[in-house]
Design an enzyme around this catalytic site. Structure first.
Site, PDB file in Angstrom:
ATOM      1  N   CYS A   9       0.924  -1.085  -0.040  1.00 11.33           N
ATOM      2  CA  CYS A   9       0.154   0.067  -0.032  1.00 11.33           C
ATOM      3  C   CYS A   9       0.904   1.046   0.148  1.00 11.33           C
ATOM      4  O   CYS A   9       1.739   1.443   1.122  1.00 11.33           O
ATOM      5  CB  CYS A   9      -0.926  -0.013   1.170  1.00 11.33           C
ATOM      6  SG  CYS A   9      -1.889   1.519   1.311  1.00 11.33           S
ATOM      7  N   HIS A  22      -3.534  -4.168 -10.554  1.00 12.95           N
ATOM      8  CA  HIS A  22      -4.439  -2.853 -10.856  1.00 12.95           C
ATOM      9  C   HIS A  22      -4.900  -2.925 -12.143  1.00 12.95           C
ATOM     10  O   HIS A  22      -4.246  -3.447 -13.216  1.00 12.95           O
ATOM     11  CB  HIS A  22      -3.679  -1.639 -10.682  1.00 12.95           C
ATOM     12  CG  HIS A  22      -3.244  -1.511  -9.360  1.00 12.95           C
ATOM     13  ND1 HIS A  22      -4.048  -0.640  -8.567  1.00 12.95           N
ATOM     14  CD2 HIS A  22      -2.207  -1.615  -8.679  1.00 12.95           C
ATOM     15  CE1 HIS A  22      -3.356  -0.722  -7.465  1.00 12.95           C
ATOM     16  NE2 HIS A  22      -2.147  -1.230  -7.433  1.00 12.95           N
ATOM     17  N   GLU A  42     -10.714  -0.536  -4.172  1.00 16.56           N
ATOM     18  CA  GLU A  42      -9.939  -1.654  -3.680  1.00 16.56           C
ATOM     19  C   GLU A  42     -10.253  -2.679  -3.453  1.00 16.56           C
ATOM     20  O   GLU A  42     -11.325  -2.720  -2.606  1.00 16.56           O
ATOM     21  CB  GLU A  42      -9.067  -0.780  -2.503  1.00 16.56           C
ATOM     22  CG  GLU A  42      -8.134   0.542  -2.913  1.00 16.56           C
ATOM     23  CD  GLU A  42      -7.008   0.953  -1.824  1.00 16.56           C
ATOM     24  OE1 GLU A  42      -6.247  -0.004  -1.500  1.00 16.56           O
ATOM     25  OE2 GLU A  42      -7.185   1.841  -1.575  1.00 16.56           O
ATOM     26  N   CYS A  88      -5.430   5.742  -3.179  1.00 18.22           N
ATOM     27  CA  CYS A  88      -4.733   4.489  -3.203  1.00 18.22           C
ATOM     28  C   CYS A  88      -3.402   4.967  -3.916  1.00 18.22           C
ATOM     29  O   CYS A  88      -3.199   5.252  -5.139  1.00 18.22           O
ATOM     30  CB  CYS A  88      -5.204   3.697  -4.278  1.00 18.22           C
ATOM     31  SG  CYS A  88      -4.233   1.967  -4.556  1.00 18.22           S
ATOM     32  N   GLY A 111      -2.276   2.547  -6.529  1.00 17.10           N
ATOM     33  CA  GLY A 111      -3.077   2.817  -7.998  1.00 17.10           C
ATOM     34  C   GLY A 111      -2.777   4.076  -8.623  1.00 17.10           C
ATOM     35  O   GLY A 111      -2.739   3.909  -9.931  1.00 17.10           O
TER      36      GLY A 111
END
Length: 289
Positions: free
Chosen positions: A71, A166, A215, A224, A227
């Site tokens: 993350c 992703h 997510e 994110c 992301g």
């Protein structure tokens, strides 16, 4: 259990210093503390642990208790936590994750970390390593601008792994999306054996984009980091932006750069302390109920 709540542009987690605390049943505890009505309220649980390979380890759990590889917003907060709590005096630290060791450069104001620049590594584009089970003969070397049908509607997707998977969808209408309906259809689509994080993106100009994210394991979040990195890579692959991009999320902005010579993606953004607290955890029988 002592904890600290922190956020990176609205992507909030509960952080536990496992140099001092012992956390058993982390998957169940993640679900409990993440509950915004009966728990503390967060997008998940982050355990800060000793590491034999790096300076620290970040162990991440989503709000549904599933384990996450990486993350970007959380790793900035981990970097701030360990410096502000005098667990290190270094301004360049290495943090172990399931997606590998990440290098964080700390930027300070009045002795506290305010911004963190993270070497997020090189993106993975090979479908089998993201993974994406896209039906194509012969097999594709990458999934770029490929059709996908979700909820009876066809979209075009570009898939990237930044240590976690992703799927980037370009659209003219980001704000009007019914993400609570669309997001789960992508997350659980049969193309994605490990589920997927999905970013819906509007390109504003050659150096800025607007994004919302669904997510896996947490639903829509305000931001994110991985992301935003995947979105930047997808924009560049599709010839839509320059190599340095401001990604505008619901919680704030991230600066993302994909270096042409090294292939490394760098993410720069803030990390914020919210509050410290103690919580009495329920017994194991409740956690497993």
């Amino acid at each position: 259990m002592k904890f600290t709540k922190m956020h990176g542009i609205g992507n909030d987690y509960i952080y536990v210093n496992c140099f001092e605390e012992t956390v058993e049943h982390p998957r169940e505890i993640a679900k409990f503390v993440s509950d915004r009505h009966f728990g503390i309220g967060s997008d998940g649980l982050i355990l800060i642990k000793p590491s034999e390979q790096a300076d620290f380890e970040m162990e991440m759990y989503n709000a549904d208790g599933s384990r996450g590889e990486m993350c970007g917003n959380a790793i900035r907060c981990v970097a701030k936590y360990v410096y502000d709590h005098h667990m290190t005096d270094r301004i360049d630290i290495r943090i172990e994750t399931l997606a590998g060791i990440k290098h964080a450069q700390l930027m300070r104001v009045d002795g506290k970390v305010s911004m963190v620049r993270v070497n997020m590594g090189k993106p993975e584009l090979a479908p089998e390593k993201i993974p994406v089970g896209y039906p194509q003969t012969p097999p594709r070397t990458q999934i770029m601008d490929c059709p996908i049908t979700a909820g009876g509607k066809e979209y075009r997707m570009t898939c990237v792994s930044m240590g976690n998977p992703h799927c980037v969808i370009f659209t003219d209408d980001v704000d009007g999306l019914e993400l609570e309906k669309i997001g789960p259809q992508f997350e659980n689509h049969p193309y994605f054996p490990n589920r997927i994080n999905t970013e819906f993106v509007r390109v504003l100009n050659s150096s800025a984009v607007k994004m919302r994210v669904w997510e896996r394991g947490s639903g829509e979040t305000l931001a994110c980091g991985t992301g935003a990195c995947a979105v930047t890579v997808a924009c560049i692959l599709n010839g839509l932006t320059q190599r340095m991009v401001t990604v505008k999320l619901r919680g704030g902005d991230l600066q993302i750069e994909w270096e042409e010579d090294t292939g490394i993606v760098y993410m720069t953004g803030p990390a914020e302390h919210v509050f410290d607290g103690d919580i009495i955890l329920p017994d194991v029988a409740f956690l497993y109920s």
